[in-house]
Design a protein around this motif. Structure first.
Motif, PDB file in Angstrom:
ATOM      1  N   PRO B  47      11.565 -11.756  69.312  1.00  0.00           N
ATOM      2  CA  PRO B  47      10.549 -12.193  70.280  1.00  0.00           C
ATOM      3  C   PRO B  47      10.532 -13.720  70.365  1.00  0.00           C
ATOM      4  N   LEU B 322       4.846  -6.671  73.693  1.00  0.00           N
ATOM      5  CA  LEU B 322       5.785  -7.784  73.510  1.00  0.00           C
ATOM      6  C   LEU B 322       6.688  -7.611  72.290  1.00  0.00           C
ATOM      7  N   HIS B 326      10.024  -6.829  74.206  1.00  0.00           N
ATOM      8  CA  HIS B 326      10.803  -8.025  74.512  1.00  0.00           C
ATOM      9  C   HIS B 326      12.294  -7.732  74.426  1.00  0.00           C
TER      10      HIS B 326
END
Lengths: 84, 392
Positions: B47, B322, B326
């Motif tokens: 990330p 996320l 990601h």
């Protein structure tokens, strides 16, 4: 659990040094001072980075792997905390 | 230090000095740590380490070139929504969160959000126009590691970029923050009309107490995505002269501790400097970041969607996803893959590993699709050569 042994980080192992906090909210910024200033100042900054790497306690952050060795990862985190 | 394991080794955010450093695997091992699964072949990409978090779409300034199209009645997520987003950033191992908007200081709970970021181990920083900064509002900013005030130039230069006379308010805010002992920087958007005033602007910002300036390329996003962009962007001559200007300004200010930053979209301009172009390792080691969308950088917009950066449309990925999304989001995957797929002259560019193809917000606006940044001096020369060959 074996204690973690820290040794000095070799300067060549530091591949990037991003200075500053980066306080812009729209695009990622990079300090350019070290591109242009004297090697003396650049060397002093680098020495400070190596000193911090050698002395600061370590906390491992970030996502655990989606699958796999959760226990091993936890051990490593514990080891890193032991190193403080 | 806070260490996040990466396929290449690790990112480490130092506590005793404001710096984030990349270590190779040997360096990480020297710290007594092994990368385990993060170092296995095929480990997923990480990330971002820096996230730009829009905390409100409200802003009364009405800047002509607002990239967000912020408005006085803009949407503002509730506190608990923002706290949940900070939880996700913590879980992702994000190291820096840059709060923006809209105008963030319109939020009464901004200090709560900054404290919440700190409590999650994330360094919070802030960008503000400074408009309406009262002593009470200033006190809410104490937890921020740095506050940057948008300050596009002394005198008429500010209005030339923003479309209204807000320079005095920005100067007042810079002085207030500095006198309060807070680390303050300035964000300076460069246009063809205001670049000549940059040396004076920097000196004045420094005299007011700023300790850093971030230079920003004017970008065709939001209200700036109009044909007016063509008149406001830096001219080719200004772009060609930019590295020399940057060098002289750094030599003037760095010895006194006043730092200069360039934003990711200005990295292509360095390709016009023979010394820098021939030193990609120097650029990498100095931590210069070009387009990091999909990689080290992400934006979370007010609607909670993740974007590669603040200047481009959001993906379908919600902020809540996320940590692992990601890796999987197709658009972010495309952004990550782009540098390796770039056409000439990016494909043969010596600093491509740093620049990563230039600003996609610019190239998409000018070309209709992401491609080699048309304002990069090397891309411009390549195009001129191609046209000349075609004419011959």
């Amino acid at each position: 659990m074996e204690p973690v042994v820290r040794t000095p980080v070799d300067g060549d192992s530091v591949t990037r040094v991003r200075l500053g906090h980066g306080a812009n909210c729209s695009s990622i910024g990079s300090v350019v001072d070290t591109l242009f200033v004297t090697s003396l100042l650049g060397g002093a900054i680098f020495a400070a980075v190596l000193g911090a790497l050698g002395n600061e306690p370590i906390e491992i952050v970030g996502p655990a792997p989606a699958k796999g060795s959760g226990e091993k990862d936890a051990e490593k985190r514990a080891d890193a905390k032991d190193a403080r | 230090m806070r260490l996040r394991l990466e396929p290449f080794g690790a990112w480490a955010r130092l506590e005793s000095m404001p710096a984030v450093v990349a270590l190779d695997r040997e360096g990480v091992r020297a710290l007594g740590i092994d990368g385990g699964e993060r170092w296995l072949h095929g480990a997923p990409p990480s990330p971002p380490i820096e996230v730009h978090l829009a905390v409100t779409q409200k802003c009364g300034a009405g800047c002509e070139g607002c990239y967000l199209d912020a408005r006085p009645d803009g949407f503002e997520p509730a506190l608990e929504v923002m706290l949940a987003r900070l939880d996700v950033l913590r879980d992702a191992g994000v190291m820096t969160v840059a709060f923006g908007g809209g105008e963030p200081i319109t939020r009464d709970d901004l200090g709560v959000l900054a404290d919440a970021a700190r409590a999650r181990g994330i360094t919070p920083v802030l960008t503000t126009s400074g408009l309406g900064l009262s002593p009470a509002k200033l006190e809410r900013l104490r937890s921020f590691a740095q506050v940057n005030v948008s300050y596009d130039g002394v005198g008429a230069a500010y209005a030339a970029v923003r479309g209204f006379e807000g320079g005095r308010a920005a100067e007042t805010a810079i002085g207030m923050l500095a006198r309060a002992g807070m680390r303050v920087g300035v964000n300076i958007v460069l246009t063809s009309q205001t670049l000549s005033s940059l040396p004076e602007t920097l000196r004045h910002a420094r005299s007011l107490g700023a300790s850093e300036a971030q230079l920003l390329r004017y970008k065709p996003a939001g209200r700036a995505a109009t044909l007016d962009y063509l008149a406001r962007r830096l001219t080719p001559e200004q772009v060609d002269a930019f590295p020399a200007l940057l060098r002289s300004l750094t030599e003037e200010h760095a010895p006194s501790g006043f730092s200069l930053r360039i934003d990711c979209s200005m990295v292509p301009f360095l390709a016009g400097d023979p010394e820098l172009y021939s030193s990609p390792k120097t650029l990498e080691r100095a931590g210069i970041f070009g387009c990091e969308g999909g990689q080290a950088l992400a934006a979370v917009k007010v609607d909670g969607r993740v974007a590669p950066c603040s200047f481009v449309p959001s993906t379908e990925l919600p902020a809540e996803g996320l940590v692992h999304g990601h890796e999987e989001d197709p658009e972010l995957r495309w952004w990550r893959a782009y540098p390796g797929l770039a056409a000439e002259p990016c494909a043969s560019c010596a600093i491509a590993s740093v620049c990563k193809g230039g600003c996609k917000a610019v190239s998409t606006f000018l070309l209709g699709a992401a491609g080699p940044d048309p304002e990069c001096p090397r891309v411009r020369a390549h195009r001129e050569t191609s046209v000349a060959r075609g004419a011959a």
